[in-house]
Design a protein around this motif. Sequence first.
Motif, short mmCIF file in Angstrom:
data_model
loop_
_atom_site.label_atom_id
_atom_site.label_comp_id
_atom_site.label_asym_id
_atom_site.label_seq_id
_atom_site.Cartn_x
_atom_site.Cartn_y
_atom_site.Cartn_z
N LEU A 8 0.84 -1.19 0.00
CA LEU A 8 0.00 0.00 0.00
C LEU A 8 0.88 1.24 0.00
CD1 LEU A 8 -3.06 0.77 0.25
CD2 LEU A 8 -2.64 1.06 2.69
N ARG A 9 0.48 2.23 -0.79
CA ARG A 9 1.29 3.44 -0.90
C ARG A 9 0.42 4.69 -0.83
NH1 ARG A 9 4.66 5.49 -6.19
NH2 ARG A 9 2.72 4.80 -7.17
N PHE A 10 0.83 5.63 0.01
CA PHE A 10 0.22 6.95 0.06
C PHE A 10 1.13 7.90 -0.70
CE2 PHE A 10 0.88 11.09 2.14
CZ PHE A 10 -0.34 11.69 1.91
N ARG A 11 0.55 8.75 -1.54
CA ARG A 11 1.39 9.69 -2.27
C ARG A 11 0.57 10.88 -2.75
NH1 ARG A 11 1.46 9.62 -7.96
NH2 ARG A 11 0.04 8.09 -8.90
N LEU A 12 1.29 11.96 -3.03
CA LEU A 12 0.74 13.14 -3.68
C LEU A 12 0.97 13.00 -5.18
CD1 LEU A 12 -0.31 16.15 -3.64
CD2 LEU A 12 2.10 16.80 -3.47
N MET A 13 -0.08 13.14 -5.95
CA MET A 13 0.08 13.04 -7.40
C MET A 13 0.98 14.14 -7.93
SD MET A 13 -3.61 11.96 -9.03
CE MET A 13 -2.93 12.20 -10.68
N ASP A 14 1.82 13.80 -8.87
CA ASP A 14 2.69 14.78 -9.50
C ASP A 14 1.86 15.73 -10.35
OD1 ASP A 14 4.57 15.51 -12.04
OD2 ASP A 14 5.76 15.29 -10.20
N HIS A 54 2.34 16.87 -13.17
CA HIS A 54 2.32 16.57 -14.61
C HIS A 54 1.66 15.23 -14.93
CE1 HIS A 54 4.86 20.06 -15.15
NE2 HIS A 54 5.74 19.57 -14.30
N GLU A 55 1.17 14.53 -13.91
CA GLU A 55 0.48 13.27 -14.17
C GLU A 55 -0.86 13.51 -14.84
OE1 GLU A 55 0.31 9.94 -11.29
OE2 GLU A 55 1.42 11.30 -10.00
N ALA A 56 -1.29 12.53 -15.62
CA ALA A 56 -2.62 12.61 -16.25
C ALA A 56 -3.69 12.49 -15.17
CB ALA A 56 -2.77 11.50 -17.28
N ARG A 57 -4.54 13.48 -15.08
CA ARG A 57 -5.57 13.48 -14.03
C ARG A 57 -6.87 12.83 -14.47
NH1 ARG A 57 -3.62 18.84 -13.75
NH2 ARG A 57 -5.40 19.54 -14.97
N GLU A 58 -7.09 12.70 -15.77
CA GLU A 58 -8.39 12.24 -16.26
C GLU A 58 -8.81 10.88 -15.68
OE1 GLU A 58 -6.03 13.51 -18.07
OE2 GLU A 58 -6.94 15.39 -18.76
N ALA A 74 -13.80 18.32 -13.89
CA ALA A 74 -12.52 18.45 -14.59
C ALA A 74 -12.17 19.92 -14.81
CB ALA A 74 -12.58 17.72 -15.93
N ALA A 75 -13.16 20.75 -15.11
CA ALA A 75 -12.91 22.17 -15.34
C ALA A 75 -12.45 22.85 -14.05
CB ALA A 75 -14.17 22.85 -15.88
N LEU A 76 -13.11 22.53 -12.95
CA LEU A 76 -12.74 23.12 -11.66
C LEU A 76 -11.33 22.70 -11.26
CD1 LEU A 76 -13.41 24.67 -9.10
CD2 LEU A 76 -14.58 22.65 -8.24
N ILE A 77 -11.02 21.42 -11.42
CA ILE A 77 -9.70 20.91 -11.06
C ILE A 77 -8.63 21.53 -11.95
CG2 ILE A 77 -8.27 18.84 -10.94
CD1 ILE A 77 -10.53 19.20 -8.78
N SER A 78 -8.95 21.76 -13.21
CA SER A 78 -7.99 22.37 -14.13
C SER A 78 -7.62 23.78 -13.69
CB SER A 78 -8.59 22.40 -15.54
OG SER A 78 -7.71 23.04 -16.43
N VAL A 79 -8.60 24.54 -13.22
CA VAL A 79 -8.33 25.90 -12.74
C VAL A 79 -7.45 25.86 -11.50
CG1 VAL A 79 -9.38 27.97 -11.76
CG2 VAL A 79 -10.44 26.85 -13.72
N LEU A 80 -7.75 24.96 -10.57
CA LEU A 80 -6.93 24.85 -9.36
C LEU A 80 -5.49 24.47 -9.71
CD1 LEU A 80 -9.44 22.95 -7.02
CD2 LEU A 80 -8.70 25.32 -6.80
N ALA A 81 -5.34 23.60 -10.71
CA ALA A 81 -4.00 23.18 -11.13
C ALA A 81 -3.23 24.35 -11.73
CB ALA A 81 -4.10 22.03 -12.11
N LYS A 82 -3.89 25.13 -12.58
CA LYS A 82 -3.23 26.27 -13.22
C LYS A 82 -2.78 27.32 -12.19
CE LYS A 82 -5.56 25.86 -17.70
NZ LYS A 82 -6.58 26.46 -18.61
N LEU A 83 -3.53 27.44 -11.11
CA LEU A 83 -3.19 28.39 -10.06
C LEU A 83 -2.12 27.85 -9.11
CD1 LEU A 83 -6.79 29.64 -9.16
CD2 LEU A 83 -5.01 30.94 -10.34
N GLY A 84 -1.77 26.57 -9.30
CA GLY A 84 -0.75 25.97 -8.44
C GLY A 84 -1.26 25.57 -7.07
N LEU A 85 -2.58 25.47 -6.92
CA LEU A 85 -3.17 25.18 -5.61
C LEU A 85 -3.55 23.72 -5.44
CD1 LEU A 85 -5.65 28.22 -5.41
CD2 LEU A 85 -3.27 28.12 -4.66
N LEU A 86 -3.64 22.98 -6.52
CA LEU A 86 -4.19 21.62 -6.49
C LEU A 86 -3.27 20.64 -5.78
CD1 LEU A 86 -6.50 19.75 -7.48
CD2 LEU A 86 -5.11 19.32 -9.53
N ARG A 87 -3.87 19.81 -4.91
CA ARG A 87 -3.15 18.72 -4.26
C ARG A 87 -4.07 17.50 -4.28
NH1 ARG A 87 -0.36 22.48 -4.87
NH2 ARG A 87 0.85 23.68 -3.33
N ILE A 88 -3.70 16.48 -5.05
CA ILE A 88 -4.48 15.25 -5.10
C ILE A 88 -3.69 14.15 -4.40
CG2 ILE A 88 -5.60 13.52 -6.54
CD1 ILE A 88 -6.00 15.59 -8.68
#
Length: 293
Positions: A115-121, A123-127, A159-173
């Motif tokens: 089992l692994r816990f991690r923060l998605m990179d 540049h990873e594909a989010r779809e 997907a649109a909401l997550i894309s905006v958060l990613a562009k702002l550098g705020l997204l953490r998945i």
Amino acid sequence: MLEWAAKDHCDYGDVLLAPDAEPQILPQLWQHILDDGGFDLAYLNRLLPDARFRTLLGPAAPGQGNILQPSHRSEVSYRVSGAGQRGAQWFESQSKKTRQNYRRGYKFMEEGGALRFRLMDAHEAREPVLERVAALKRLWLAKHGRVSDLFDEGSPALAALISVLAKLGLLRIFVLEREDEIIAISINFEQHGTMMAFVTTYDPAFERASPGMVLMMDYIQWSFDRGLTTIDFLCGGEDFKRRFATHSVILSSVVGGRNLRGRLAALADRARHAAQSWRPEKSAQQAELVAAE
């Protein structure tokens, strides 16, 4: 009814103002909305204590700007404060039972693989992950008799909401994975030293292991280890939030009738609330009398 435009998908409601906006722009904007009309009743909820919109609730503005009054409706936002402590310190401060449940959950989920816990990179594909989130949320919503068009199959909103958060550098998945299988996911965003937990879901096949709780404890530790001071669970009074929270914030609401129809609706709502509040109080008083006799 006049409500927040994104009320169904936002945990906090407020106005959006440019950083260089003049202070008087808000009452002017509000007066323009009132003059333009098109609604009977304004109901604006989920106001944080420092919401900019609260400036309209002070001394009455000229004209019709004083229609807003505090509403009896409120919600709660739970937070975990960890200023100055590391993740391990926070973990050890939890009850023995909580720590044991966390370790049992990990052990149960590891039976089929590492089992692994991690923060998605970034540049990873989010779809694929977002599709998994939406599918798992639809299962949960159906089980509990709820609906949310944010997770409808084929809906572009998430997907649109997550894309905006990613562009702002705020997204953490954050994800919990066993081999190549995603067991739990938490879509968060980070801002001003705070980790905000937006959407969390998990595979119901692992419900016995409480994967959502395990993932949450992992990202709380991750956050404190990186110097963040607060975990904000956003809106909602769920038990798991209350269990881990160190404090809470009340989100208030305001209501106001723009015309006679709206004022009558607001009055009826207050009267209904008063009647509902009076009944339990009366029942309690009667119970006290019976006990005294």
